[in-house]
Design a protein around this motif. Structure first.
Motif, PDB file in Angstrom:
ATOM      1  N   UNK A  39      -4.589  -2.560  -6.542  1.00 46.24           N
ATOM      2  CA  UNK A  39      -3.377  -3.306  -6.921  1.00 46.24           C
ATOM      3  C   UNK A  39      -2.431  -2.506  -7.809  1.00 46.24           C
ATOM      4  N   UNK A  40      -2.982  -1.745  -8.761  1.00 47.77           N
ATOM      5  CA  UNK A  40      -2.116  -0.989  -9.669  1.00 47.77           C
ATOM      6  C   UNK A  40      -1.386   0.128  -8.936  1.00 47.77           C
ATOM      7  N   UNK A  41      -2.067   0.785  -7.987  1.00 43.95           N
ATOM      8  CA  UNK A  41      -1.419   1.860  -7.227  1.00 43.95           C
ATOM      9  C   UNK A  41      -0.360   1.284  -6.292  1.00 43.95           C
ATOM     10  N   UNK A  42      -0.680   0.160  -5.638  1.00 44.46           N
ATOM     11  CA  UNK A  42       0.307  -0.493  -4.768  1.00 44.46           C
ATOM     12  C   UNK A  42       1.551  -0.855  -5.565  1.00 44.46           C
ATOM     13  N   UNK A  43       1.347  -1.429  -6.754  1.00 40.29           N
ATOM     14  CA  UNK A  43       2.474  -1.808  -7.605  1.00 40.29           C
ATOM     15  C   UNK A  43       3.310  -0.593  -7.984  1.00 40.29           C
ATOM     16  N   UNK A  44       2.640   0.521  -8.320  1.00 42.88           N
ATOM     17  CA  UNK A  44       3.352   1.739  -8.699  1.00 42.88           C
ATOM     18  C   UNK A  44       4.172   2.289  -7.536  1.00 42.88           C
ATOM     19  N   UNK A  45       3.588   2.308  -6.339  1.00 41.65           N
ATOM     20  CA  UNK A  45       4.300   2.809  -5.162  1.00 41.65           C
ATOM     21  C   UNK A  45       5.513   1.935  -4.845  1.00 41.65           C
ATOM     22  N   UNK A  89      11.468   0.561  -5.042  1.00 40.30           N
ATOM     23  CA  UNK A  89      12.540  -0.294  -5.554  1.00 40.30           C
ATOM     24  C   UNK A  89      13.586   0.541  -6.282  1.00 40.30           C
ATOM     25  N   UNK A  90      13.120   1.483  -7.106  1.00 38.75           N
ATOM     26  CA  UNK A  90      14.034   2.286  -7.914  1.00 38.75           C
ATOM     27  C   UNK A  90      14.820   3.290  -7.084  1.00 38.75           C
ATOM     28  N   UNK A 120      17.313  -3.645   1.261  1.00 36.06           N
ATOM     29  CA  UNK A 120      17.133  -3.382  -0.170  1.00 36.06           C
ATOM     30  C   UNK A 120      15.912  -4.145  -0.659  1.00 36.06           C
ATOM     31  N   UNK A 121      14.922  -3.399  -1.141  1.00 34.70           N
ATOM     32  CA  UNK A 121      13.767  -4.016  -1.792  1.00 34.70           C
ATOM     33  C   UNK A 121      14.128  -4.194  -3.260  1.00 34.70           C
ATOM     34  N   UNK A 122      14.216  -5.439  -3.714  1.00 40.70           N
ATOM     35  CA  UNK A 122      14.771  -5.721  -5.037  1.00 40.70           C
ATOM     36  C   UNK A 122      13.711  -5.888  -6.123  1.00 40.70           C
ATOM     37  N   UNK A 123      12.687  -6.663  -5.830  1.00 40.09           N
ATOM     38  CA  UNK A 123      11.691  -6.967  -6.858  1.00 40.09           C
ATOM     39  C   UNK A 123      10.324  -7.106  -6.215  1.00 40.09           C
TER      40      UNK A 123
END
Length: 403
Positions: free
Chosen positions: A14-20, A25-26, A45-48
């Motif tokens: 989960x943490x790696x998925x969130x980081x990717x 997003x950025x 556009x991937x926003x959040x």
């Protein structure tokens, strides 16, 4: 060097998925593709992201697909993240709303993602405890000392002090890049700065360089370094590091003399007292741990244990010198200084009558107790007025660390 085949890897952490996803997003550049053979990728556009719950997208650019998506047709997202191509599994829309002429849509959150890693540009990352000093030299001869963070056949990422920004401003010139491994192996190559990111909390720059004008011999050496870094990093992934032989690049031939010693980017001569100079290794560990936490890793218990033992030893050796040394770490980030100071003063408070394993646990807890604050959005700390929402966000630093 022979070009190797691309490799796909499924990521479920989960943490790696969130980081990717955060990087996607950025950086932008995300495409949506329907799950049909003739579908083509469409820019969106991937926003959040709300981890474990939903992704929020702006699909205004593909409004002609909305009816199909709202009827349940599945799709996947694809984009670039951390030098890799990332693709989600098949997703479905769960909500669509129109706001100011834009179509904001939510989908289910991916339980995994697929990563395409091109081996020819594979980046070997240095794990905590692996220190390779780096030097950047500008056209005018001005230089900056830093640390190597990752290395690939095409370039490398360095961590440099903010004062290096003057050298990096010479963007029209190729800079000399040099790095020295713990074994003493020295290597030089030219490179051009491609991107940089400021870390104001740690007063550092993370700068990506692309190698320029490499000879075939330099390319061969770089690939050797990449393989050896990965080999050494593999030792840190195992429960028992001694089961694998260390890379010869990371074996120290002997102790360096104190007047010339650097610990990564840190010149220990800049620390005021002998005890403060001995604390630099603990500070370097905490600083690296902060960075690893921000990248989605957990607390490295092995390194934490070693540094807790180090503080116990220093306290037994010179209590007053250690207490004073905690006030001589002004070159370190605030969270690093605070963690060391709390650990040392707690150790001094409990005294020597308590069992050693209990004192060690207290020291270890003191070192890391506030590191979760590095995971709180910086906007909380920069807010002109400290409101209830900021207080609530700040109170979550322990749960963020334990997650």
């Amino acid at each position: 060097m022979a070009v190797q085949q691309d490799e796909y890897e499924s990521v479920t952490s989960p943490s790696v998925i969130s980081s990717l996803l955060n990087t996607m997003i950025e950086s932008g550049g995300v495409t949506l593709c329907l799950a049909t053979p003739d579908a083509r990728p469409e820019p969106v556009v991937l926003m959040e992201q709300h981890a474990g719950e939903t992704l929020v997208m702006d699909l205004s650019s593909v409004d002609y697909l909305l009816s199909r998506l709202q009827q349940g047709e599945q799709f996947f997202l694809r984009g670039q993240s951390q030098g890799k191509v990332v693709r989600t599994p098949l997703l479905s829309l769960t909500e669509t709303r129109r706001s100011g002429g834009r179509f904001l849509c939510c989908s289910n959150y991916p339980s995994s993602v697929e990563v395409l890693q091109r081996r020819e540009s594979y980046r070997a990352e240095l794990r905590m405890g692996m220190v390779v000093s780096a030097l950047v030299v500008g056209e005018s001869g001005e230089s900056a000392q830093g640390e190597l963070r990752d290395l690939s056949q095409d370039g490398r990422q360095l961590e440099l002090p903010l004062t290096a920004s003057g050298i990096l401003a010479e963007t029209q010139y190729s800079l000399k890049l040099a790095f020295t491994f713990p074994s003493g192996t020295y290597f030089e190559v030219n490179g051009v700065a491609r991107h940089q990111k400021t870390d104001p909390e740690r007063h550092m720059l993370r700068v990506g360089f692309r190698f320029a004008g490499c000879t075939s011999e330099q390319e061969r050496q770089i690939w050797y370094f990449v393989c050896e870094i990965e080999r050494e990093a593999a030792r840190y992934k195992k429960e028992v590091q001694e089961e694998r032989q260390p890379s010869p690049l990371f074996e120290q031939p002997g102790k360096r003399t104190p007047d010339t010693e650097h610990i990564g980017r840190r010149d220990i001569r800049r620390y005021a007292t002998p005890m403060a100079r001995r604390l630099v290794k603990v500070a370097a560990y905490l600083d690296a741990q902060l960075l690893m936490l921000q990248q989605g890793s957990d607390i490295d218990s092995r390194q934490l244990s070693r540094n807790a033992d180090r503080l116990l030893m220093l306290h037994e050796e010179d209590r007053e010198g250690l207490l004073f040394a905690t006030r001589c770490l002004s070159l370190e980030p605030l969270l690093v200084r605070h963690g060391i100071a709390v650990a040392v003063h707690l150790l001094d408070l409990v005294g020597a009558n308590m069992p050693r394993d209990v004192r060690k646990a207290i020291v270890a807890s003191g070192l890391v107790h506030d590191l979760g604050k590095a995971l709180i959005p910086q906007v909380v700390f920069k807010a002109p007025n400290f409101e209830a929402t900021h207080r609530q966000a700040l109170s979550e630093h322990v749960s963020l660390l334990m997650a």
